[in-house]
Design an enzyme around this catalytic site. Structure first.
Site, PDB file in Angstrom:
ATOM      1  N   HIS A 242     123.946  27.630 -22.217  1.00 42.48           N
ATOM      2  CA  HIS A 242     125.315  28.146 -22.334  1.00 42.48           C
ATOM      3  C   HIS A 242     126.149  27.344 -23.331  1.00 42.48           C
ATOM      4  CE1 HIS A 242     127.110  24.829 -19.979  1.00 42.48           C
ATOM      5  NE2 HIS A 242     125.991  24.883 -19.269  1.00 42.48           N
ATOM      6  N   ASN A 243     126.975  28.060 -24.074  1.00 49.39           N
ATOM      7  CA  ASN A 243     127.941  27.488 -25.016  1.00 49.39           C
ATOM      8  C   ASN A 243     127.320  26.744 -26.198  1.00 49.39           C
ATOM      9  OD1 ASN A 243     129.511  27.444 -22.164  1.00 49.39           O
ATOM     10  ND2 ASN A 243     130.958  27.789 -23.831  1.00 49.39           N
TER      11      ASN A 243
END
Length: 342
Positions: A242-243
């Protein structure tokens, strides 16, 4: 599929040594070619095949010496590897079957917008408010979640799952069984040492001309977006957490893993099984040797190897010492014996 070598010379700005009227009927590797085939040589390891190959023509770098005794026809170009890749692209277009139309059974939500000349394979699912661009192909058993946007000339191969709100650009290839937009690995521990899942409400953005290999997973962001920038190529079996932000024209080989909130610069080369921990920043033009384990940020234009990763020259010096450790240990034992140290 016959074509003249003189036409290839015009397209790729090459120079012909040999038969300028030669007709090519196929393409092959240099060691397995037959008469009528065209092949290429870009790696000096395969120079031994120059005299023995049955290929009628060879694409070769201008800098490579051609055997004087050879009766082959050569196409001299600036970059033989790139030229042959472009040639294969055109050949693939001719021999491939152009799929257009919508197969049944499938599900397409009435709110979705699908452009002309697309292919939608059987047993595919298209959710609410999906947009699919012109000439894109969605192969069978694919799942396209709500509010997903897919650009033009993009191919989604069988079994791909694209979760809600993700954005895929133009001219992308998402290979079989990849997952785009699954939950990031986020859990908050409490006083009882139990874990509460942190909702992942962001998305994944894949820009234009990106290739994603089979069984690769790109997790959605906790907030904002996980971003794969234009021109990047991902191999099979890669985990992008994620991210993460991956810069333009970066290449990542199989079984690599990039932990959450790490930023990868432009034009990075990441070898197989590389592991990068979270919240780091990699500069542009960084090269990572296979199986490197990265635990700190790296500035631009560096080459790193090892675990923990270190710069190339430092790694090579350390490796020389590492190889001598058994020898050094024996010397220490002898010294201890001489000094009567127990």
């Amino acid at each position: 599929m016959d074509f003249k070598i003189k036409n290839l010379a015009k397209i790729f700005d090459g120079k012909i040594i040999g038969d300028k009227e030669l007709t090519i009927s196929g393409v092959s590797s240099i060691e397995n070619a037959n008469e009528g085939d065209i092949t290429f040589l870009s790696n000096k390891k395969y120079s031994k095949y120059l005299n023995d190959t049955k290929a009628s023509a060879i694409v070769i770098d201008k800098s490579v010496s051609i055997p004087k005794s050879s009766k082959k026809t050569f196409l001299l170009v600036k970059n033989s590897y790139l030229t042959f890749a472009l040639l294969l692209t055109e050949v693939n277009k001719k021999i491939g079957i152009e799929k257009i139309g919508i197969e049944n059974p499938n599900f397409i939500h009435k709110s979705s917008k699908i452009q002309q000349n697309i292919y939608l394979g059987a047993f595919s699912y298209i959710g609410e408010n999906v947009e699919i661009g012109n000439k894109s192909k969605i192969y069978p058993y694919s799942y396209i979640g709500n509010n997903v946007k897919i650009g033009g000339n993009t191919i989604v191969y069988p079994g791909v799952k694209i979760y809600d709100n993700c954005i895929i650009g133009d001219h992308c290839n998402i290979h079989a069984n990849s997952v785009i937009g699954s939950d990031g690995f986020g859990f908050a521990p409490n006083s009882k040492n139990e874990y509460t899942m942190i909702p992942q409400i962001g998305n994944v953005i894949i820009e234009d001309n990106v290739s994603v290999g089979s069984n690769t997973v790109i997790d959605r962001a906790t907030l904002d977006s996980t971003i794969i920038k234009k021109g990047t190529k991902l191999d099979n079996l890669i985990q992008i957490a994620h991210n993460v932000i991956i810069g333009e024209n970066t290449v990542i080989a199989a079984q690599a893993g990039i932990s959450g909130s790490t930023t990868i610069g432009n034009n990075n080369l990441i070898g197989g099984q590389v592991g990068i921990i979270g919240h780091l920043k990699m500069g542009d033009n960084v090269k990572f040797g296979a199986a490197s384990k990265v635990i700190k940020s790296i500035k631009q234009n560096k080459t790193v190897f090892g675990y923990p990763s270190m710069e190339k020259n430092e790694f090579l010096k350390s490796y020389i010492i590492f190889k001598k450790l058994p020898e050094i240990q024996e010397k220490i034992k002898k010294l201890e014996s001489l000094l009567k140290i127990k």
